[in-house]
Design a protein around this motif. Structure first.
Motif, short mmCIF file in Angstrom:
data_model
loop_
_atom_site.label_atom_id
_atom_site.label_comp_id
_atom_site.label_asym_id
_atom_site.label_seq_id
_atom_site.Cartn_x
_atom_site.Cartn_y
_atom_site.Cartn_z
N UNK A 116 -33.98 33.47 74.47
CA UNK A 116 -34.88 33.86 75.56
C UNK A 116 -34.12 33.92 76.89
N UNK A 117 -33.18 33.00 77.10
CA UNK A 117 -32.37 33.04 78.33
C UNK A 117 -31.50 34.29 78.38
N UNK A 118 -30.93 34.65 77.24
CA UNK A 118 -30.09 35.85 77.20
C UNK A 118 -30.93 37.12 77.37
N UNK A 119 -32.15 37.11 76.89
CA UNK A 119 -33.02 38.27 77.07
C UNK A 119 -33.31 38.51 78.55
N UNK A 120 -33.36 37.43 79.31
CA UNK A 120 -33.61 37.59 80.75
C UNK A 120 -32.43 38.24 81.47
N UNK A 121 -31.25 38.16 80.88
CA UNK A 121 -30.06 38.72 81.50
C UNK A 121 -29.80 40.17 81.11
#
Length: 103
Positions: free
Chosen positions: A28-33
Motif C-alpha cells: 500500500x505504501x508503494x502504491x502511493x508512490x
C-alpha cells in the motif's frame, strides 16, 4: 514433538500472518508512490497577463500615494521644488515626521 515442547503450528501461523500484513502495508505504501497523471493548469497562458495587470494596479496605487504625500508636503512647506525635498535633512525620525522636525 514431545508433550513439553510448545506447539509450533500456532507460532508459524502467527508469523505467516504477520509477514502477510507487513507485505500488505509495504504494497500500500508503494502504491502511493506510483506516478499520477499530470494535471495541467487551465489558466496557464492567461496567468502572465493577470500577474502583469495586478502589478500595474499596485504600481499605480503606490504612485498615487506618493503623489498625494508630495502634494501634502509642498502645501505645508510652501514650495513646489523637488530639489528642496531632496536637500531636507531627515534626522529625528522617519518619513513625514522627520521632515517636519527639520523645518
Amino acid at each position: 514433538m514431545t508433550a513439553g515442547e510448545p506447539n509450533e503450528e500456532p507460532i508459524q501461523r502467527r508469523l505467516r500472518r504477520s509477514l502477510k500484513s507487513a507485505a500488505d502495508v509495504r504494497r500500500s505504501l508503494l502504491d502511493r508512490l506510483q506516478p499520477r497523471p499530470t494535471q495541467t493548469d487551465p489558466l496557464h497562458h492567461e496567468r502572465e497577463g493577470m500577474r502583469k495587470a495586478r502589478f500595474a494596479g499596485v504600481r499605480a496605487e503606490r504612485a498615487t500615494v506618493r503623489a498625494e504625500k508630495r502634494c501634502e508636503f509642498h502645501a505645508i512647506a510652501g514650495t513646489n521644488s523637488t530639489a528642496r525635498w531632496a536637500r531636507i535633512p531627515r534626522e529625528g525620525g522617519h518619513g513625514f515626521h522627520g521632515i517636519m522636525g527639520a523645518l
